[in-house]
Scaffold this motif. Sequence first.
Motif, short mmCIF file in Angstrom:
data_model
loop_
_atom_site.label_atom_id
_atom_site.label_comp_id
_atom_site.label_asym_id
_atom_site.label_seq_id
_atom_site.Cartn_x
_atom_site.Cartn_y
_atom_site.Cartn_z
N LYS A 131 -2.41 5.24 2.52
CA LYS A 131 -2.41 5.08 3.97
C LYS A 131 -2.75 6.39 4.66
CE LYS A 131 0.76 3.63 7.67
NZ LYS A 131 2.17 3.40 7.99
N TYR A 132 -2.07 7.45 4.29
CA TYR A 132 -2.30 8.75 4.90
C TYR A 132 -3.69 9.28 4.58
CZ TYR A 132 2.78 8.84 5.70
OH TYR A 132 4.06 8.55 6.10
N LEU A 137 -6.38 7.57 3.95
CA LEU A 137 -7.36 6.84 4.76
C LEU A 137 -7.37 7.33 6.20
CD1 LEU A 137 -7.23 3.07 3.71
CD2 LEU A 137 -9.25 4.51 3.97
N LYS A 138 -6.18 7.56 6.72
CA LYS A 138 -6.08 8.04 8.10
C LYS A 138 -6.72 9.40 8.26
CE LYS A 138 -2.36 5.48 10.23
NZ LYS A 138 -1.43 5.61 11.35
N THR A 172 -10.53 9.02 8.18
CA THR A 172 -11.11 8.51 9.43
C THR A 172 -11.00 9.54 10.55
OG1 THR A 172 -9.01 7.41 9.88
CG2 THR A 172 -10.76 6.07 8.94
N ASP A 204 -17.37 1.93 9.06
CA ASP A 204 -17.00 0.62 9.61
C ASP A 204 -15.59 0.61 10.17
OD1 ASP A 204 -19.45 -0.64 8.88
OD2 ASP A 204 -18.74 -0.67 6.80
N LEU A 205 -14.78 1.54 9.74
CA LEU A 205 -13.36 1.51 10.13
C LEU A 205 -13.07 2.33 11.38
CD1 LEU A 205 -11.68 1.78 6.64
CD2 LEU A 205 -12.14 -0.26 8.01
N ILE A 206 -14.06 3.08 11.82
CA ILE A 206 -13.85 3.90 13.01
C ILE A 206 -14.08 3.05 14.26
CG2 ILE A 206 -14.65 5.90 14.31
CD1 ILE A 206 -15.61 7.01 11.59
N SER A 207 -13.06 3.00 15.07
CA SER A 207 -13.19 2.20 16.29
C SER A 207 -13.95 3.01 17.34
CB SER A 207 -11.81 1.82 16.82
OG SER A 207 -11.03 2.97 16.99
N GLU A 242 -1.88 12.59 13.15
CA GLU A 242 -1.65 11.30 12.48
C GLU A 242 -0.18 11.07 12.13
OE1 GLU A 242 -3.90 9.02 12.24
OE2 GLU A 242 -5.60 10.23 12.92
N ASN A 243 0.68 11.97 12.57
CA ASN A 243 2.12 11.85 12.29
C ASN A 243 2.43 11.78 10.80
OD1 ASN A 243 3.30 11.72 15.00
ND2 ASN A 243 2.07 9.86 15.19
N ILE A 257 -10.20 3.60 -2.38
CA ILE A 257 -8.98 2.92 -2.82
C ILE A 257 -8.69 3.20 -4.29
CG2 ILE A 257 -7.90 0.66 -3.21
CD1 ILE A 257 -7.94 1.37 -0.31
N LEU A 270 0.85 -1.20 0.00
CA LEU A 270 0.00 0.00 0.00
C LEU A 270 0.88 1.25 0.00
CD1 LEU A 270 -3.16 0.22 0.32
CD2 LEU A 270 -2.69 1.01 2.63
#
Lengths: 137, 137
Positions: free
Chosen positions: A7-8, A10-11, A14, A133-136, A34-35, A79, A2
């Motif tokens: 990655k960034y 998506l972060k 979210t 769905d991806l949020i905890s 998110e660094n 994606i 990926l």
Amino acid sequence: MLSKKTKYGLKALTYLASQSKREPVQISQIARHENISQKFLETILLTLRKTGFLGSKKGKGGGYYLIKEPSEILMTTVIRVLEGPIAMVPCVSLNFYEKCDDCPDENKCAVHKLMLQVRDSVLEVYRNNTLADLISE
Amino acid sequence: MLSKKTKYGLKALTYLASQSKREPVQISQIARHENISQKFLETILLTLRKTGFLGSKKGKGGGYYLIKEPSEILMTTVIRVLEGPIAMVPCVSLNFYEKCDDCPDENKCAVHKLMLQVRDSVLEVYRNNTLADLISE
DNA sequence: TGAACACTCTATTAAATCGATAGGAATAAA
DNA sequence: TTTATTCCTATCGATTTAATAGAGTGTTCA
């Protein structure tokens, strides 16, 4: 593998989705939390805005915010925008199909046969996941 | 995106598997039949030999041949040797695990959560396919 | 009005990876 | 001894990726 871009991206999505209010969040705040390199994140958020995921506001109190509900943002579309084709090989891609120039018959090609299965199974995962769905919790 | 190395390696393996006899096949013959650069294929076959998939014989009448039965060659092992990690992100890799340096808590990471599902579904495909399954009859 | 703020846009760079090639060394068969 | 074939390592050129630079544009607010 990926890409960092995906990655960034998506972060960031979210992070925005987890905000209690749909108010503009500054790039600097997302990057810090998110660094992520702020400059790099700038370009990523720009493409997410241009592709209809985010809205933006300039000037003081400006920033980025989600346009749609997290539950309406499918991973397939995210994606495809950030990473590109989901298929590992163009000859099995739904949205980016291309014939292999070396392969005379796709139906007899082992790579084709295998990657078709991989595509289908990955696609199912992406279709079953929205941003919500991806949020905890 | 699948690398050419993996693509060519898989094609070479299936070509060898489809031979009626387990006798040495020359690189040049494989390259010709599968439309692959011979020099590039040389290095690929070399790694397949060093990793225990192929045997070889030098000199006249030499070449490469399968060491195991096609039905015993799992795609999980082939892909890991040719392509590397199956996971799209090191933090969900079974064989090549690495912690993300930017991510404080994997369990709360959206990317982790999503890519874990992707890994599992792809892994199932590879586990369900041997070289024998990919040969069209 | 103007100053601070924050996104916008394009170009560039540095490093890494990939696909391919080169060229000789080693080995086996005839 | 000649010929055929794999073995090995180094290198190259092109592409992609991640990151950076810096000037531009529009907003807010005092």
